[in-house]
Design an enzyme around this catalytic site. Structure first.
Site, mmCIF file in Angstrom:
data_model
loop_
_atom_site.group_PDB
_atom_site.id
_atom_site.type_symbol
_atom_site.label_atom_id
_atom_site.label_comp_id
_atom_site.label_asym_id
_atom_site.label_seq_id
_atom_site.Cartn_x
_atom_site.Cartn_y
_atom_site.Cartn_z
ATOM 1 N N LEU A 136 0.750 -1.036 -0.014
ATOM 2 C CA LEU A 136 0.076 -0.106 0.112
ATOM 3 C C LEU A 136 0.998 1.204 0.144
ATOM 4 O O LEU A 136 1.926 1.426 0.563
ATOM 5 C CB LEU A 136 -1.037 0.130 1.199
ATOM 6 C CG LEU A 136 -1.752 -1.089 1.542
ATOM 7 C CD1 LEU A 136 -2.667 -0.887 2.959
ATOM 8 C CD2 LEU A 136 -2.809 -1.324 0.303
ATOM 9 N N ASP A 137 0.698 2.293 -0.799
ATOM 10 C CA ASP A 137 1.292 3.477 -0.634
ATOM 11 C C ASP A 137 1.460 3.844 0.652
ATOM 12 O O ASP A 137 0.453 3.702 1.737
ATOM 13 C CB ASP A 137 0.513 4.515 -1.636
ATOM 14 C CG ASP A 137 0.532 4.054 -2.878
ATOM 15 O OD1 ASP A 137 1.329 3.356 -3.500
ATOM 16 O OD2 ASP A 137 -0.528 4.953 -3.711
ATOM 17 N N ARG A 138 2.561 4.914 1.030
ATOM 18 C CA ARG A 138 2.337 5.567 2.089
ATOM 19 C C ARG A 138 1.075 6.156 2.933
ATOM 20 O O ARG A 138 0.994 5.760 3.914
ATOM 21 C CB ARG A 138 3.686 6.498 2.252
ATOM 22 C CG ARG A 138 3.916 7.131 3.546
ATOM 23 C CD ARG A 138 4.774 8.600 3.230
ATOM 24 N NE ARG A 138 6.098 8.341 3.029
ATOM 25 C CZ ARG A 138 7.026 7.960 3.616
ATOM 26 N NH1 ARG A 138 7.247 8.172 4.945
ATOM 27 N NH2 ARG A 138 8.319 7.802 3.181
ATOM 28 N N THR A 140 -1.884 5.521 1.887
ATOM 29 C CA THR A 140 -3.032 4.633 1.848
ATOM 30 C C THR A 140 -3.038 3.735 3.206
ATOM 31 O O THR A 140 -2.081 3.288 3.718
ATOM 32 C CB THR A 140 -2.933 3.753 0.557
ATOM 33 O OG1 THR A 140 -2.761 4.547 -0.451
ATOM 34 C CG2 THR A 140 -4.248 2.908 0.371
ATOM 35 N N ARG A 236 -5.696 5.675 -8.233
ATOM 36 C CA ARG A 236 -5.391 7.069 -8.414
ATOM 37 C C ARG A 236 -5.325 7.459 -9.938
ATOM 38 O O ARG A 236 -5.932 8.478 -10.364
ATOM 39 C CB ARG A 236 -4.300 7.429 -7.752
ATOM 40 C CG ARG A 236 -4.243 7.148 -6.148
ATOM 41 C CD ARG A 236 -3.027 7.152 -5.266
ATOM 42 N NE ARG A 236 -2.185 8.270 -5.486
ATOM 43 C CZ ARG A 236 -0.879 8.314 -5.244
ATOM 44 N NH1 ARG A 236 -0.191 7.397 -5.118
ATOM 45 N NH2 ARG A 236 -0.167 9.575 -5.389
#
Length: 308
Positions: A136-138, A140, A236
């Site tokens: 997961l992105d930082r 998210t 996104r």
């Protein structure tokens, strides 16, 4: 202290070199680790030390002396709480908070480092730390599964490749998306900016997702996202290029999406991995977990509902 692992070489790989067989068929055994084990005499055939260049004929019984995993260099107890949603001998699933990276970056806290210190045992690539199979992105938040062993890493990777993992997200977007929609197209790095990805250039790689409007507001919507593929930044990118930017997304969102009062209330990209279904190799069962929307996301919802 060492453990012994016994393998029988399949007949169909006759002629392959021993070192290459080990790195291909033993989960977690990198070429460097395989060479080190061979040089130290930790790989034996019929009780005798085996050479890395030995050609296999198939049917041999290999005995591997596997040392206990070393402490993780990234282990740290300093960092945010990581609520555990599920835990067994193969995998651990946590609710990742926003602002925390999954894998170590410098001295900053990471999910890998925190779990290594707080929730052993782990044995992945010779270290006492979990194995990362998806990310997961930082910014998210939400459900994140990590493996406890090399065998569990291999099983999870296979489950993702065979599409036996179901990941669902929720996000806040600007615009008026249809009640349901399917987005699919090519996916690649943006040739104009290597930090970004896009669907607007030719590529053999594809990206696909389906969305459903869960709640509408005057200036946006709360969407449920079902990922068909798991590309970097995919949600996104595809929503932004479809005209429905994620609130607070500074990389792909519009100026309005970043400065909207709801985006300011969230303080990050409004994206949350709320549900995960994944098979566990320890039990053979499908594990289903959910992560409630975090407080910052709920603040954004409150702002949007006030303007509905």
């Amino acid at each position: 202290m060492t453990r012994h692992k016994v393998l029988v070489v399949p007949r169909e790989i006759a002629g392959e070199r021993l070192d290459r067989f080990l790195t291909k068929h033993v989960p977690g055994l990198t070429p460097e680790r395989a060479r080190a084990m061979l040089d130290a005499g930790r790989v034996r055939i019929r009780g005798k030390k085996a050479q890395a260049t030995r050609k296999l004929w198939g049917g041999e019984e290999l005995t591997l002396e596997v040392p206990e995993p070393r402490p993780s260099p990234h282990a740290s107890v300093e960092g945010p709480e990581l609520p555990v949603l599920y835990d067994d001998a193969a995998l651990i699933i946590v609710a990742k908070p926003p602002g925390l990276v999954v894998e170590p970056e410098g001295r900053a806290a990471s999910v890998v480092g925190l779990l290594a210190a707080r929730c052993p045992p782990f044995d992945v690539e010779g270290l006492v730390q979990p194995g990362v199979v998806h990310r997961l992105d930082r910014e998210t938040s939400g459900c994140l599964a990590l493996a406890r062993t090399d065998d569990a890493v291999a099983a999870l990777l296979k489950a993702f490749q065979e599409k036996r993992v179901d990941k669902r997200y929720q996000t806040l977007v600007l615009g008026r998306p249809p009640d349901t929609g399917h987005l699919e197209g090519p996916y690649a790095r943006d040739p104009k900016d290597p930090r970004r990805f896009t669907t607007r250039v030719p590529s053999a790689r594809r990206a696909a997702l389906t969305f459903t409007v869960r709640e509408r507001f005057r200036e946006g919507a709360l969407l449920d996202i079902d990922l068909d593929t798991g590309r970097t930044h995919q949600i996104r990118v595809q929503l932004s290029e479809a005209g429905f930017p994620v609130l607070g997304d500074s990389l792909y969102g519009t100026e309005e999406a970043c400065k909207h009062p709801a985006a300011l209330a969230v303080g990050r990209q409004a994206l949350h991995a709320w549900r995960l279904e994944v098979p566990s190799s320890a039990t053979g069962q499908l594990v289903q977990v959910e992560s409630p929307l975090p407080e910052d996301f709920l603040r954004g919802l409150t702002v949007l509902r006030g303007g509905a």
